[in-house]
Write a protein that holds these residues in place. Structure first.
Motif, PDB file in Angstrom:
ATOM      1  N   SER A  98       0.825  -1.217   0.000  1.00  0.00           N
ATOM      2  CA  SER A  98       0.000   0.000   0.000  1.00  0.00           C
ATOM      3  C   SER A  98       0.855   1.262   0.000  1.00  0.00           C
ATOM      4  CB  SER A  98      -0.926  -0.002   1.221  1.00  0.00           C
ATOM      5  OG  SER A  98      -1.813  -1.104   1.183  1.00  0.00           O
ATOM      6  N   LEU A  99       1.992   1.207   0.708  1.00  0.00           N
ATOM      7  CA  LEU A  99       2.878   2.376   0.749  1.00  0.00           C
ATOM      8  C   LEU A  99       3.399   2.698  -0.644  1.00  0.00           C
ATOM      9  CD1 LEU A  99       4.241   4.355   2.786  1.00  0.00           C
ATOM     10  CD2 LEU A  99       6.206   2.807   2.788  1.00  0.00           C
ATOM     11  N   TYR A 100       3.768   1.663  -1.388  1.00  0.00           N
ATOM     12  CA  TYR A 100       4.274   1.904  -2.744  1.00  0.00           C
ATOM     13  C   TYR A 100       3.159   2.357  -3.688  1.00  0.00           C
ATOM     14  CZ  TYR A 100       6.488   1.360  -7.248  1.00  0.00           C
ATOM     15  OH  TYR A 100       6.963   1.610  -8.509  1.00  0.00           O
ATOM     16  N   LEU A 101       2.006   1.720  -3.596  1.00  0.00           N
ATOM     17  CA  LEU A 101       0.903   2.097  -4.479  1.00  0.00           C
ATOM     18  C   LEU A 101       0.454   3.538  -4.240  1.00  0.00           C
ATOM     19  CD1 LEU A 101      -1.328  -1.118  -4.436  1.00  0.00           C
ATOM     20  CD2 LEU A 101       0.421  -0.449  -6.097  1.00  0.00           C
ATOM     21  N   ALA A 102       0.505   3.987  -2.992  1.00  0.00           N
ATOM     22  CA  ALA A 102       0.047   5.336  -2.666  1.00  0.00           C
ATOM     23  C   ALA A 102       1.104   6.401  -2.935  1.00  0.00           C
ATOM     24  CB  ALA A 102      -0.378   5.393  -1.205  1.00  0.00           C
ATOM     25  N   HIS A 103       2.385   6.057  -2.752  1.00  0.00           N
ATOM     26  CA  HIS A 103       3.425   7.090  -2.803  1.00  0.00           C
ATOM     27  C   HIS A 103       4.607   6.734  -3.703  1.00  0.00           C
ATOM     28  CE1 HIS A 103       1.313   8.864   0.608  1.00  0.00           C
ATOM     29  NE2 HIS A 103       1.368   7.694   1.223  1.00  0.00           N
ATOM     30  N   GLY A 104       4.494   5.643  -4.454  1.00  0.00           N
ATOM     31  CA  GLY A 104       5.613   5.211  -5.281  1.00  0.00           C
ATOM     32  C   GLY A 104       6.006   6.204  -6.353  1.00  0.00           C
ATOM     33  N   GLN A 105       5.025   6.833  -6.969  1.00  0.00           N
ATOM     34  CA  GLN A 105       5.320   7.815  -8.019  1.00  0.00           C
ATOM     35  C   GLN A 105       5.684   9.177  -7.436  1.00  0.00           C
ATOM     36  OE1 GLN A 105       5.546   6.811 -11.194  1.00  0.00           O
ATOM     37  NE2 GLN A 105       5.061   4.766 -10.357  1.00  0.00           N
ATOM     38  N   GLN A 106       4.969   9.548  -6.393  1.00  0.00           N
ATOM     39  CA  GLN A 106       5.214  10.831  -5.726  1.00  0.00           C
ATOM     40  C   GLN A 106       4.623  10.757  -4.322  1.00  0.00           C
ATOM     41  OE1 GLN A 106       3.549  14.240  -7.702  1.00  0.00           O
ATOM     42  NE2 GLN A 106       4.319  15.698  -6.202  1.00  0.00           N
ATOM     43  N   ILE A 107       5.408  11.150  -3.346  1.00  0.00           N
ATOM     44  CA  ILE A 107       4.935  11.075  -1.966  1.00  0.00           C
ATOM     45  C   ILE A 107       3.897  12.163  -1.726  1.00  0.00           C
ATOM     46  CG2 ILE A 107       5.574  11.195   0.469  1.00  0.00           C
ATOM     47  CD1 ILE A 107       8.353  10.213  -0.309  1.00  0.00           C
ATOM     48  N   ARG A 108       2.729  11.752  -1.348  1.00  0.00           N
ATOM     49  CA  ARG A 108       1.659  12.695  -1.030  1.00  0.00           C
ATOM     50  C   ARG A 108       1.725  12.970   0.471  1.00  0.00           C
ATOM     51  NH1 ARG A 108      -3.524   9.769  -3.203  1.00  0.00           N
ATOM     52  NH2 ARG A 108      -2.493   7.999  -2.163  1.00  0.00           N
ATOM     53  N   TRP A 109       2.453  14.007   0.823  1.00  0.00           N
ATOM     54  CA  TRP A 109       2.807  14.233   2.216  1.00  0.00           C
ATOM     55  C   TRP A 109       1.597  14.449   3.124  1.00  0.00           C
ATOM     56  CZ3 TRP A 109       7.241  12.657   3.792  1.00  0.00           C
ATOM     57  CH2 TRP A 109       8.346  12.677   2.942  1.00  0.00           C
ATOM     58  N   ASN A 110       0.601  15.181   2.660  1.00  0.00           N
ATOM     59  CA  ASN A 110      -0.567  15.433   3.509  1.00  0.00           C
ATOM     60  C   ASN A 110      -1.253  14.129   3.895  1.00  0.00           C
ATOM     61  OD1 ASN A 110      -0.164  18.186   3.490  1.00  0.00           O
ATOM     62  ND2 ASN A 110      -1.580  18.552   1.775  1.00  0.00           N
ATOM     63  N   GLY A 111      -1.481  13.280   2.893  1.00  0.00           N
ATOM     64  CA  GLY A 111      -2.120  12.001   3.161  1.00  0.00           C
ATOM     65  C   GLY A 111      -1.251  11.094   4.012  1.00  0.00           C
ATOM     66  N   PHE A 112       0.057  11.125   3.738  1.00  0.00           N
ATOM     67  CA  PHE A 112       0.969  10.273   4.505  1.00  0.00           C
ATOM     68  C   PHE A 112       0.973  10.660   5.965  1.00  0.00           C
ATOM     69  CE2 PHE A 112       5.065   9.586   6.535  1.00  0.00           C
ATOM     70  CZ  PHE A 112       5.229   8.220   6.367  1.00  0.00           C
ATOM     71  N   TRP A 113       1.139  11.967   6.273  1.00  0.00           N
ATOM     72  CA  TRP A 113       1.226  12.388   7.672  1.00  0.00           C
ATOM     73  C   TRP A 113      -0.091  12.198   8.409  1.00  0.00           C
ATOM     74  CZ3 TRP A 113       5.670  12.133   9.485  1.00  0.00           C
ATOM     75  CH2 TRP A 113       6.792  12.616   8.826  1.00  0.00           C
ATOM     76  N   LYS A 114      -1.193  12.319   7.695  1.00  0.00           N
ATOM     77  CA  LYS A 114      -2.494  12.083   8.329  1.00  0.00           C
ATOM     78  C   LYS A 114      -2.618  10.626   8.758  1.00  0.00           C
ATOM     79  CE  LYS A 114      -7.482  12.357   7.506  1.00  0.00           C
ATOM     80  NZ  LYS A 114      -8.548  12.713   6.512  1.00  0.00           N
ATOM     81  N   ARG A 115      -2.260   9.715   7.857  1.00  0.00           N
ATOM     82  CA  ARG A 115      -2.327   8.289   8.176  1.00  0.00           C
ATOM     83  C   ARG A 115      -1.310   7.932   9.260  1.00  0.00           C
ATOM     84  NH1 ARG A 115      -5.675   4.000   8.215  1.00  0.00           N
ATOM     85  NH2 ARG A 115      -4.530   2.038   8.038  1.00  0.00           N
TER      86      ARG A 115
END
Length: 332
Positions: free
Chosen positions: A74-91
């Protein structure tokens, strides 16, 4: 004359892979079944040590490995192309906050085995560290994963025995906790998930998985899989509450410390030796510990280097005595 300049096509948003939700849902139900059995053991309805050895131990490790593997995917599918920082820090904040809450609650409820670094702690830390591997080659990621998984087998350091360093997983002792999922070796499962997700994206398997549309039978699993954190936080208090209520009506038979020791020792010993040997060996250990008035120290999980070394000496002595006794019996 109007000149139209070509524009790059807007990529379609990534389609959610329902199959991942289904697998996560199955893993959550498996986890609930394991926790229910653990609850029965905790309240004395099953033999002590049931969930700590044999197939139950393998079952628990398979469940944890599946969860952490899916974290990497899931980490790669969500952020593999570009890290979506807002979504990452929320999770990250949600998982880390839940992990801290579990530590606080279990510290109050079960201080002898409180969860200082469990599955949620590992997920939070592994998600953060996993970002460094999103752009690395899949093969390199898998090689590092293998090294992380193998590390506790070959690397143990007494310098890491301090409780504040137990989260690393390379101490010479095994800390007592109701859920202990340290960085080593479990971060390796997350890295395997990242590496496999990379390979699946390159080979086209990711697109094939995204095209799978299961029937209505999968809806409950999909719902659970998409609300995994809520399910994790709710299911165990609910299960343990039900077992507690049952225990108020039909309490389990209370066993002595000696009986519990023999049952746990026998179950642990039988992972490598036969029942006859283990029965004699465990009786020797119990007799010796009682003679030294050291059974309480073992029951209270004394982790001092002196006591651990003494236990090793006792185990070696009882092993030798038992083997000699069995050899004598075999020659008569």
């Amino acid at each position: 004359m109007t000149i139209h300049t070509p524009t790059a096509p807007i990529p379609e948003p990534s389609r959610r892979i329902v199959a991942i939700d289904i697998v996560r849902g199955i893993a959550l139900l498996a986890m609930a079944s394991y926790h229910f059995t653990w609850d029965l053991e905790f309240f004395g309805y099953t033999d002590p040590g049931l969930t700590a050895f044999g197939w139950w131990k393998i079952y628990a490790r398979c469940i944890a490995s599946t969860f952490l593997f899916l974290v990497g995917v899931s980490l790669y599918l969500a952020h593999g192309q570009q890290i979506r920082w807002n979504g990452f820090w929320k999770r990250f904040a949600m998982v880390a906050g839940a992990a801290i809450a579990i530590s606080v609650v279990t510290r109050i409820a079960t201080p002898d085995g409180f969860i200082f670094f469990g599955i949620l702690h590992e997920i939070a830390l592994a998600s953060l560290l996993g970002l460094a591997f999103l752009r690395l080659p899949a093969l390199l990621t898998l090689v590092v994963a293998a090294l992380v998984i193998a590390a506790p087998v070959y690397l143990r350091f007494e310098a890491l025995d301090h409780p504040w360093l137990w989260w690393i997983g390379l101490s010479a002792i095994n800390p007592r906790s109701n859920d202990y999922v340290p960085l080593f070796p479990w971060f390796g499962a997350v890295l395997v998930g990242i590496g496999v997700a990379k390979l699946a994206s390159v080979s086209g398997q990711r697109a094939r998985l995204a095209s799978l549309m299961p029937g209505r039978w999968a809806n409950p699993l999909v719902f659970i899989g998409r609300h995994s954190l809520a399910f994790y936080l709710i299911h165990q208090p609910l299960l343990i509450g039900c077992v507690w209520l049952f225990s108020q009506v039909m309490p389990a038979q209370v066993e002595t410390v000696q009986v519990n020791f023999l049952k746990t020792c026998q179950r642990s010993c039988e992972q490598t030796r036969n029942a006859t040997f283990c029965s004699s060996y465990c009786s020797c250990m119990l007799t010796t510990l009682e003679g030294e008035a050291a059974l309480d120290r073992l029951e209270n999980n004394d982790q001092t280097a002196e006591f651990r070394a003494h236990l090793g000496d006792l185990a070696a002595s009882c092993t030798g005595q038992t083997e000699d006794k069995m050899d004598e019996g075999g020659t008569q």
